[in-house]
Design an enzyme around this catalytic site. Structure first.
Site, PDB file in Angstrom:
ATOM      1  N   LYS A 259       5.091  -3.120   9.245  1.00 38.25           N
ATOM      2  CA  LYS A 259       5.594  -2.234   8.195  1.00 38.25           C
ATOM      3  C   LYS A 259       6.076  -0.916   8.814  1.00 38.25           C
ATOM      4  CE  LYS A 259       4.073   0.484   4.133  1.00 38.25           C
ATOM      5  NZ  LYS A 259       3.007   0.727   3.134  1.00 38.25           N
ATOM      6  N   ASP A 264       6.315   7.743   3.156  1.00 34.41           N
ATOM      7  CA  ASP A 264       6.039   7.140   1.847  1.00 34.41           C
ATOM      8  C   ASP A 264       5.679   8.223   0.836  1.00 34.41           C
ATOM      9  OD1 ASP A 264       5.434   5.526  -0.273  1.00 34.41           O
ATOM     10  OD2 ASP A 264       3.610   4.652   0.591  1.00 34.41           O
ATOM     11  N   LYS A 271       3.481  10.062  -5.237  1.00 34.84           N
ATOM     12  CA  LYS A 271       2.105  10.343  -4.825  1.00 34.84           C
ATOM     13  C   LYS A 271       1.771  11.809  -5.098  1.00 34.84           C
ATOM     14  CE  LYS A 271       1.847   7.049  -0.953  1.00 34.84           C
ATOM     15  NZ  LYS A 271       0.769   6.205  -1.485  1.00 34.84           N
ATOM     16  N   ASP A 282       2.853   5.827   7.808  1.00 35.23           N
ATOM     17  CA  ASP A 282       3.067   4.562   7.091  1.00 35.23           C
ATOM     18  C   ASP A 282       3.952   3.585   7.881  1.00 35.23           C
ATOM     19  OD1 ASP A 282       2.224   3.139   4.901  1.00 35.23           O
ATOM     20  OD2 ASP A 282       3.851   3.798   3.579  1.00 35.23           O
ATOM     21  N   ARG A 345       4.783  -4.064   0.607  1.00 33.45           N
ATOM     22  CA  ARG A 345       4.850  -5.511   0.391  1.00 33.45           C
ATOM     23  C   ARG A 345       6.283  -5.942   0.080  1.00 33.45           C
ATOM     24  NH1 ARG A 345       0.595  -4.907  -4.417  1.00 33.45           N
ATOM     25  NH2 ARG A 345      -0.008  -3.188  -3.051  1.00 33.45           N
TER      26      ARG A 345
HETATM   27  N1  BES Z   1       1.219   3.399   2.268  1.00 35.38           N
HETATM   28  C1  BES Z   1       0.430   3.187   1.115  1.00 35.38           C
HETATM   29  C2  BES Z   1      -0.989   2.751   1.436  1.00 35.38           C
HETATM   30  C3  BES Z   1      -1.851   3.766   2.118  1.00 35.38           C
HETATM   31  C4  BES Z   1      -2.728   4.535   1.384  1.00 35.38           C
HETATM   32  C5  BES Z   1      -1.830   3.902   3.476  1.00 35.38           C
HETATM   33  C6  BES Z   1      -3.552   5.430   2.010  1.00 35.38           C
HETATM   34  C7  BES Z   1      -2.641   4.820   4.103  1.00 35.38           C
HETATM   35  C8  BES Z   1      -3.513   5.569   3.366  1.00 35.38           C
HETATM   36  C9  BES Z   1       1.062   2.103   0.235  1.00 35.38           C
HETATM   37  O1  BES Z   1       2.439   2.030   0.274  1.00 35.38           O
HETATM   38  C10 BES Z   1       0.675   2.417  -1.165  1.00 35.38           C
HETATM   39  O2  BES Z   1       1.106   3.414  -1.649  1.00 35.38           O
HETATM   40  N2  BES Z   1      -0.149   1.572  -1.757  1.00 35.38           N
HETATM   41  C11 BES Z   1      -0.605   1.771  -3.087  1.00 35.38           C
HETATM   42  C12 BES Z   1      -0.488   0.463  -3.834  1.00 35.38           C
HETATM   43  C13 BES Z   1      -0.682   0.593  -5.306  1.00 35.38           C
HETATM   44  C14 BES Z   1       0.494   1.345  -5.912  1.00 35.38           C
HETATM   45  C15 BES Z   1      -0.793  -0.784  -5.905  1.00 35.38           C
HETATM   46  C16 BES Z   1      -2.053   2.229  -3.025  1.00 35.38           C
HETATM   47  O3  BES Z   1      -2.796   1.743  -2.170  1.00 35.38           O
HETATM   48  O4  BES Z   1      -2.422   3.112  -3.785  1.00 35.38           O
HETATM   49 ZN    ZN Z   2       3.326   2.721   1.969  1.00 30.50          ZN
HETATM   50 MN    MN Z   3       3.352   3.360  -1.115  1.00 28.77          MN
END
Ligand code: BES
Ligand code: ZN
Ligand code: MN
Length: 490
Positions: A259, A264, A271, A282, A345
């Site tokens: 990835k 992000d 966020k 990320d 994903r």
């Molecule tokens: N890059 C994030 C996941 C992440 C979170 C990496 C904290 C490192 C530290 C990913 O793209 C994301 O935002 N995931 C979401 C998914 C949710 C929207 C279903 C998450 O984990 O909150």
């Molecule tokens: Zn992400």
């Molecule tokens: Mn994300």
């Protein structure tokens, strides 16, 4: 950092600091010899309780009588019967990090003769090179100093030389990954990441192909393009191939998919501001994959390996995809984007499908995919999801040998229900609970029927705190496991 093997009596080694291991429960050879040379200093420290032998305890002696080196550093090595290459890696790293700010340009570690092996030599060299790394490229003053030369005091043999070479290649490649992860998103856009990958491939004689938005459109990578469309920075799909000179007769091609979200923000499902600066990491999965193939180009495993990196910036904006948008993936499956922050994903779904199309038979992806994996496993273990027990068994064994903590997580069709969408073949989120598993189930849809492993490295790719043997910041996790997996393919 220059690396040597010094085939020399250790009391004649002229280093700025000589490092010896002190075990908790047994007397190691070099500690005993150092004790003798220093007129009982080591034993005195032990009896006064200053040095317990507990792993990574340190005690420093300046201008040790009887030694040519300027300092003697005794490092606790824990219990002798529990001692493995993982402990030695940490010890070498901790020694380097302890000595670095003390103006010690060259460090020599004495390896007891019963520990002389290629694996131990490799681990010691890895520890030293990894410990020497600082994410300070953009600091005007490099406060922490650096070690210029690291030597192993041991009997020179072809085995030792091979171990040293392996350790150097592995750790330099892991540091290459850490360097990429350190870069902020303004200095490492998808295009710049692709450029860095191309340069690396050229340096090590690897074949490199970079797909831009036009080819993605032609192919129909709707999921990858959908995430990318909110950013002024164009996406890229990096493909780097390693081909062995004498390939084994097996028709195997190991695809490593990483990835590469250079930043992000979450997109329209944005966020919170607090801590968002960390989302430059990320792309740690892509860095791991690129680091691994950089090492493999030099170590020459018997099987072909392909690195596939989808890279984008996830931004909000007038062109950004909206919650509710439906995209058609390269596989033909449609996805309702219920949350634009579940972008990893989406880009991986097209990359996994593409990996199969270009001939990868086995797939491993690494991704900072979910916050939920941090809830499940904390900052300690990588979450391992797989559709193939024997394949993931191999990877877990590699991880163990390389001292990278990884733990199996469930893959089970019952979780697939969570990804239902009213308007498309699937949604891109699975609700609040079991978020790391539903994310993995999403990926599996695109990896099937190939044997596949997914590593969720969201909790382990970034160290919130420095460790005695590693700086705070990017860990470079998964590089060594990937290399071990390819090198030991059977
Ligand atoms: N890059 C994030 C996941 C992440 C979170 C990496 C904290 C490192 C530290 C990913 O793209 C994301 O935002 N995931 C979401 C998914 C949710 C929207 C279903 C998450 O984990 O909150
Ligand atoms: Zn992400
Ligand atoms: Mn994300």
């Amino acid at each position: 950092m220059e690396i040597n093997v010094l085939n020399q009596p250790f009391d004649q080694v002229a280093s700025s600091a000589l490092v010896v291991l002190v075990f908790e429960d047994a007397e190691g050879q070099s500690a005993a010899a150092a004790d003798k040379a220093t007129n009982g200093w080591v034993r005195e420290l032990a009896s006064s309780g200053e040095l317990t032998g507990k792993l990574l305890d340190v005690a420093l002696l300046a201008r040790p009588a009887g030694l040519t080196s300027q300092r003697l550093l005794a490092v606790g090595a824990g219990k002798k019967d529990k001692f493995t290459s993982a402990e030695l890696r940490k010890i070498a790293g901790a020694a380097v990090r302890f000595l670095k700010p003390k103006k010690c340009p060259d460090v020599a570690l004495v390896l007891d003769s019963d520990l002389e092996s290629a694996a131990m030599a490799s681990a010691a060299v890895e520890g030293a090179i990894l410990g020497n790394f600082e994410p300070d490229r953009h600091k005007s003053e490099k406060k922490n100093g650096a070690i210029d030369r690291f030597s192993l005091v041991a009997s020179a043999s072809p085995e030792m030389a091979a171990g040293v070479r392996r350790g150097r290649i592995l750790a330099e490649s892991q540091n290459f990954a850490r360097e990429l992860v350190t870069e902020p998103a303004n200095l490492l856009t998808p295009t710049l990441l692709a450029n860095r990958a191309k340069e690396m491939a050229a340096e090590f004689g690897l074949d490199c192909d970079i797909l831009g938005p036009d080819r993605m459109k032609q192919l129909g990578m709707g999921a990858l393009l959908g995430v990318a469309q909110g950013s002024a920075e164009p996406p890229a799909l990096i493909v780097i191939r390693y081909q062995p000179e004498n390939p084994s007769p097996q028709a195997v091609n190991l695809g490593l998919v990483g990835k590469g979200v250079t930043f992000d923000t979450g997109g329209i499902s944005i966020k919170p501001a607090d801590g968002m600066e960390k989302m430059k990491y990320d792309m740690a999965g892509s860095a791991a994959v690129l680091g691994a193939i950089r090492a493999l180009a030099q170590l020459q495993p018997p099987i072909p390996v392909t690195a596939i990196v989808p890279t984008v910036e996830n931004m909000p904006g007038s062109r950004a995809q909206r919650p509710g948008d439906i995209v058609t993936t390269l596989s033909g499956k449609t996805v309702e984007v219920l949350n634009t922050d579940a972008e990893g994903r989406l880009i991986l779904s097209d990359a996994l499908e593409y990996a199969k199309r270009i001939g990868c038979t086995h797939l491993v992806d690494a991704a900072t995919l979910t916050g939920a994996i941090v809830v499940a496993l904390g900052y300690i273990n990588v979450g391992v999801f797989s559709s193939d027990q024997s394949f993931s068994g191999k990877l877990l064994a590699s991880a163990k040998t390389e001292g990278e903590k990884m733990w199996p997580m469930p893959v089970d069709d019952e979780y697939k229900e969570l990804l239902k969408s009213s308007f498309a073949d699937m949604g891109n989120i699975g609700g609040r609970w079991g978020g790391a598993v539903s994310a993995a189930m999403f990926l599996k849809e695109f990896a099937d029927p190939a044997p596949w492993i997914h590593l969720d490295i969201a909790g382990t790719a970034w160290l919130e705190e420095a460790k005695p043997f590693l700086a705070k910041g990017p860990s470079g996790v998964a590089v060594r496991t990937f290399v071990n997996l390819a090198m030991n393919w059977r």
